[in-house]
Design a protein around this motif. Structure first.
Motif, PDB file in Angstrom:
ATOM      1  N   GLY A  22       0.842  -1.198   0.000  1.00 13.15           N
ATOM      2  CA  GLY A  22       0.000   0.000   0.000  1.00 13.15           C
ATOM      3  C   GLY A  22       0.869   1.236   0.000  1.00 13.15           C
ATOM      4  N   HIS A  23       0.627   2.112  -0.942  1.00 13.98           N
ATOM      5  CA  HIS A  23       1.295   3.415  -1.103  1.00 13.98           C
ATOM      6  C   HIS A  23       2.747   3.287  -1.594  1.00 13.98           C
ATOM      7  CE1 HIS A  23      -2.263   5.201   0.541  1.00 13.98           C
ATOM      8  NE2 HIS A  23      -2.109   4.615   1.724  1.00 13.98           N
TER       9      HIS A  23
ATOM     10  N   CYS B  97       2.908  -5.941  -6.379  1.00 19.74           N
ATOM     11  CA  CYS B  97       1.933  -4.984  -6.915  1.00 19.74           C
ATOM     12  C   CYS B  97       1.804  -3.778  -5.972  1.00 19.74           C
ATOM     13  CB  CYS B  97       0.579  -5.663  -7.072  1.00 19.74           C
ATOM     14  SG  CYS B  97      -0.731  -4.534  -7.548  1.00 19.74           S
ATOM     15  N   ILE B  98       1.821  -2.581  -6.532  1.00 21.02           N
ATOM     16  CA  ILE B  98       1.667  -1.375  -5.706  1.00 21.02           C
ATOM     17  C   ILE B  98       0.221  -0.900  -5.781  1.00 21.02           C
ATOM     18  CG2 ILE B  98       2.569   0.926  -5.180  1.00 21.02           C
ATOM     19  CD1 ILE B  98       4.793  -1.124  -5.307  1.00 21.02           C
ATOM     20  N   GLU B  99      -0.409  -0.813  -4.615  1.00 21.81           N
ATOM     21  CA  GLU B  99      -1.770  -0.266  -4.544  1.00 21.81           C
ATOM     22  C   GLU B  99      -1.631   1.260  -4.510  1.00 21.81           C
ATOM     23  OE1 GLU B  99      -2.883  -4.138  -1.751  1.00 21.81           O
ATOM     24  OE2 GLU B  99      -2.708  -2.144  -0.864  1.00 21.81           O
TER      25      GLU B  99
ATOM     26  N   PRO C  20       3.305  -3.997 -12.075  1.00 23.46           N
ATOM     27  CA  PRO C  20       1.902  -4.108 -11.646  1.00 23.46           C
ATOM     28  C   PRO C  20       1.488  -3.064 -10.600  1.00 23.46           C
ATOM     29  CG  PRO C  20       3.170  -6.079 -11.034  1.00 23.46           C
ATOM     30  CD  PRO C  20       4.067  -5.230 -11.871  1.00 23.46           C
ATOM     31  N   ILE C  21       0.383  -2.402 -10.891  1.00 23.63           N
ATOM     32  CA  ILE C  21      -0.207  -1.470  -9.929  1.00 23.63           C
ATOM     33  C   ILE C  21      -1.713  -1.742  -9.853  1.00 23.63           C
ATOM     34  CG2 ILE C  21       1.486   0.396 -10.257  1.00 23.63           C
ATOM     35  CD1 ILE C  21      -0.513   1.824 -12.052  1.00 23.63           C
ATOM     36  N   ALA C  22      -2.319  -1.294  -8.782  1.00 23.40           N
ATOM     37  CA  ALA C  22      -3.779  -1.394  -8.664  1.00 23.40           C
ATOM     38  C   ALA C  22      -4.279  -0.039  -8.188  1.00 23.40           C
ATOM     39  CB  ALA C  22      -4.162  -2.488  -7.666  1.00 23.40           C
TER      40      ALA C  22
END
Ligand code: IMP
Ligand code: ZN
Length: 364
Positions: A261-262, A280-282, A311-313
């Motif tokens: 996260g972040h 993956c980065i949120e 990858p990001i979300a």
């Protein structure tokens, strides 16, 4: 979209009808949404009114979560007006009023139901000509609390009952651990999450959240490793402020999380680990801008991940205080500068696909 404001609302307003239709119809996953930060203000107002009418003296509860009616009302007023945060610490002061209103099983269920509806249902098909929900799939997260009305297990079972009214392809639950919690509580929550998963309940992951300056991150490793072994996805709020040291960030990365996260303040060493392990980065754009951890969209760390195809979300974090929506966060990608990043529709589609790939839950 009248309940949104700030940078996401400005980006959304700059789009034409075809662009909005494109964003609405895009399959996407919301992977970083905190339950108590996502409750519609109308539901909190209802709960506050009930609390006021049922109690001349602070709901008769001696719960640590019971605060005065005045504080609850002033908290709601703040949220209604729109909060201005000078720094991220101000953000955490918003929660005691919300917690006072979601401190019984019934209120918690109602709040959870409303949050799930907001993300997963088409709001009002008669008013909305485009019958698309905010997201195709929601991974909702929450920190189980205990008070005089419920223990942590009851808390989680109440939330799960609501989550499980949707099929696994639409919703899952991430159990959050607060950085302030002592080891005993962390252990209790981990074991609850594992027990519920074993029972076949819809627990898909474990999160670390809370005041980024609190807690000792040196002691949590075994618990997160155990969670991974038990088949839970692991996501950690990490490097959220400049006060989070590179040593702490390295420590958290050693837990081998699946998602972050972040991850705002990574240095060269930690970025290279994240890239290499494809964590993956949120990304929560409005949250970062409004908490002032990132000054502008142009300087946002999303750019390095977009460039690397990492990858990001795109996620909303807390739609209540940040007055945003997942759709409006995607508007920040598509809108032309200065309102947004000016990505092409193909680039936005790729980003949305990444969010679906990064789900912990199954896509059965
Ligand atoms: P809850 O877990 O459902 O109670 O959601 C609210 C809680 O999520 C807050 O009390 C914080 O602990 C946590 N939270 C929400 N947003 C953030 C964030 O941006 N950073 C860290 N923790 C957060
Ligand atoms: Zn968060």
């Amino acid at each position: 979209m009248s309940d949104i404001a700030g940078p996401a609302a400005a980006a959304f307003s700059s789009l034409d009808a075809a662009q909005i239709q494109f964003l609405q119809s895009l399959p996407k996953a919301e992977l970083h949404a905190h339950l108590n930060g996502s409750i519609p203000i109308s539901v909190l107002q209802e709960l506050a009114a009930e609390r006021a009418s049922s109690s001349s003296s602070s709901s008769g509860s001696s719960s640590s979560e019971s605060i005065s009616d005045e504080l609850v009302l002033s908290g709601i007023q703040k949220l209604l007006k729109g909060v201005t945060l000078d720094k991220i610490d101000d953000f955490f002061t918003l929660f005691p009023a919300i917690y006072a209103l979601t401190s019984t099983p019934d209120a918690l269920r109602r709040a959870t139901r409303a949050v799930l509806r907001t993300f997963l249902d088409v709001s009002d098909p008669s008013l909305n000509p485009n019958p698309y929900p905010q997201c195709s799939y929601l991974e909702l997260r929450t920190t189980p609390r205990q008070n005089t009305h419920m223990d942590r297990e009851i808390y989680l079972r109440c939330v799960l009952e609501e989550v499980e009214t949707y099929p696994p392809s639409r919703a899952g639950l991430i159990v959050s651990i607060d950085r302030k919690m002592g080891e005993e509580t962390v252990k209790e929550i981990l074991h609850l999450a594992m027990k519920l998963k074993k029972e076949g309940r819809r627990v898909v992951g474990l999160d670390l959240c809370g005041d980024p300056t609190a807690g000792d991150m040196g002691v949590l490793e075994p618990y997160f490793l155990e969670a991974k072994k038990a088949g839970l996805g692991v996501t950690l709020h990490i490097a959220e402020t400049t006060q989070n040291t590179p040593e702490e960030t390295l420590k958290l990365l050693s837990y081998n999380p699946d998602r972050l996260g972040h991850a705002t303040f990574l240095n060269e060493e930690t970025i290279s680990i994240v890239l290499q392990k494809k964590m993956c980065i949120e990304i929560c754009l409005s949250s970062n801008l409004l908490c002032k951890t990132v000054p502008t969209l142009e300087s946002h760390h999303i750019h390095q991940y977009l460039k690397a195809g990492h990858p990001i979300a795109i996620s909303s974090d807390d739609i209540l205080p940040f007055r945003t929506s997942l759709l409006a966060e995607y508007a920040l990608l598509l809108a032309k500068p200065p309102y947004g990043l000016g990505l092409t529709e193909d680039q936005v589609r790729t980003v949305a696909e990444m969010s679906l790939k990064a789900r912990f839950g199954s896509s059965e």
